[in-house]
Design an enzyme around this catalytic site. Structure first.
Site, short mmCIF file in Angstrom:
data_model
loop_
_atom_site.label_atom_id
_atom_site.label_comp_id
_atom_site.label_asym_id
_atom_site.label_seq_id
_atom_site.Cartn_x
_atom_site.Cartn_y
_atom_site.Cartn_z
N SER A 111 23.92 86.32 10.47
CA SER A 111 25.36 86.19 10.74
C SER A 111 25.61 85.78 12.18
O SER A 111 26.61 85.12 12.47
CB SER A 111 26.07 87.52 10.48
OG SER A 111 26.25 87.76 9.11
N ASP A 141 35.66 84.40 7.50
CA ASP A 141 34.97 85.67 7.65
C ASP A 141 35.90 86.79 7.17
O ASP A 141 36.67 86.60 6.22
CB ASP A 141 34.53 85.85 9.11
CG ASP A 141 33.24 86.65 9.25
OD1 ASP A 141 33.27 87.84 8.90
OD2 ASP A 141 32.22 86.09 9.70
N HIS A 146 33.31 92.47 10.92
CA HIS A 146 32.29 91.42 10.91
C HIS A 146 32.81 90.13 11.53
O HIS A 146 32.08 89.44 12.25
CB HIS A 146 31.82 91.18 9.47
CG HIS A 146 30.64 90.26 9.34
ND1 HIS A 146 30.78 88.92 9.04
CD2 HIS A 146 29.32 90.48 9.46
CE1 HIS A 146 29.58 88.37 8.97
NE2 HIS A 146 28.68 89.29 9.23
#
Length: 374
Positions: A281, A32, A89
């Site tokens: 996600s 990520d 994120h």
């Protein structure tokens, strides 16, 4: 707002498998944007918990800043960056697995994780290369013990036709680098389950979830007794999706940009999120954690049946079958104009853990990612 993704009362298989992951079963690889020292991940100040192996992970995106897979707290430098760059994120997606706080209880708190930083947001732009996913996969395959599960909540949609101009304006990278496709194939042959978000910007499953050798995860929202497909309108090729999990309203951990007095917050904190709290996600790491729980629960049976080097890919297919067979059939309403419905399979972790590997089946070997037509 969803604040509890963990086992409910009486879900004993799930709780027992959580204990196996906390005890040090093979780590989950998290590819990520890197991490920040958020308390939801178990950090105490700047110190990571022992289950997050920052010493093993790599920062492939901007190694000149730091080799550790840590993301900066920085304000976006342009309008385009504000639309595409989300350095936290990785914190958000990993909190779905690890958080053990009142604001969010994750699927497997205490699980061992090796994080990698390969981009500054879930969509790859000009300053990143999709080949960095492959670099992370290959590095992780060399770890001892070798991980059994990888979680990837990022990618791109491949050729976009009329939308190519928009992609060009945003600096997006087309399709997926051969290095990553080859690495996915190596992971598959090694029996490593690569779980990927199916995406929601368009009605097509994105790469790398689109590759047949990965596990593709779609999403849904709950509205009372109804399920709403996420993305709205469904997928044009729903057969590519292996399972669907909650994707909307997950109260994930979040990191405010530099300059904020209280940077480490959750999505429902005032000012923490400017847009809807949603995304495949956040469905993806739920399934990745479920995969790690399943492998830990059935480790002996898997090694006995598929321990030979040429048979290890069957672990991935045995998991895919168990995942699909244990999922709950459901109907999700499409939110696009014209409405309609879509048949989906929703993740049921307790039922999955009760689904032993189907070692009697020969299973079908999937098309190599390297041979996929992009």
């Amino acid at each position: 707002m969803i604040r509890d993704l963990g086992p409910g009362r009486g879900q004993r298989r799930w709780k027992a498998a959580q204990a196996l992951l906390r005890a040090g079963a093979a780590p989950i690889v998290h590819i990520d944007t890197g991490l920040a020292p958020h308390p939801a991940l178990g950090f105490v100040g700047e110190t990571p918990p022992p289950n997050i192996r920052l010493d093993l992970g790599i920062n492939y995106y901007d190694p000149s800043r730091s080799l550790a897979p840590l993301a900066p707290r920085a304000d976006p430098g342009s309008t385009i960056e504000a639309l595409t760059e989300f350095p936290d994120h990785g914190v958000k997606t990993l909190s779905v697995i690890l958080s053990d706080q009142a604001e969010l209880r994750g699927v497997a708190p205490g699980a061992h994780v090796v994080p990698y930083r390969v981009a500054n947001g879930p969509v790859f732009r000009a300053s990143a290369r999709t080949g960095l996913i492959g670099d992370a996969i290959d590095h992780a395959l060399g770890l001892d013990p070798q991980p059994r599960v990888m979680s990837i909540s990022m990618g791109n949609p491949g050729p976009m036709g009329a939308f190519e101009l928009l992609r060009a304006l945003l600096g997006g990278e087309t399709v997926t680098a051969r290095a990553t496709r080859d690495a996915i194939d190596r992971a598959y042959e090694a029996g490593v389950i690569v779980v990927c978000a199916a995406g929601q910007i368009i009605d097509r499953v994105v790469y790398p979830a689109r590759f047949a050798r990965t596990i593709a995860v779609g999403g849904f929202a709950k509205q009372g007794a109804k399920l709403i497909h996420y993305p709205t309108g469904g997928y044009a090729e729903a057969e590519r999706v292996d399972v669907w999990a909650p994707a909307v309203g997950v109260n994930r951990a979040a990191v405010r940009p530099a300059g904020e007095d209280d940077p480490y917050v959750f999505a429902d904190t005032v000012g923490a999120e400017a847009t809807e709290v949603s995304g495949t996600s956040y469905a993806c790491p739920q399934v990745a954690a479920a995969a790690a729980l399943w492998v830990a629960a059935h480790a002996d049976a898997l090694e006995s049946a598929y321990g030979a080097p040429g048979d290890r890919w069957r672990i991935v297919e045995a998991f895919r079958r168990a995942l699909r067979d244990s999922a709950t059939p459901a109907t999700a309403e499409n939110g696009a104009p014209g409405g309609g419905e879509a048949g989906i399979r929703t993740l049921d972790i307790e039922a999955l853990l009760g689904q032993a590997p189907d070692t009697a089946s020969q299973h079908r070997k999937r098309q190599p990612a390297a041979n996929a037509v992009l």
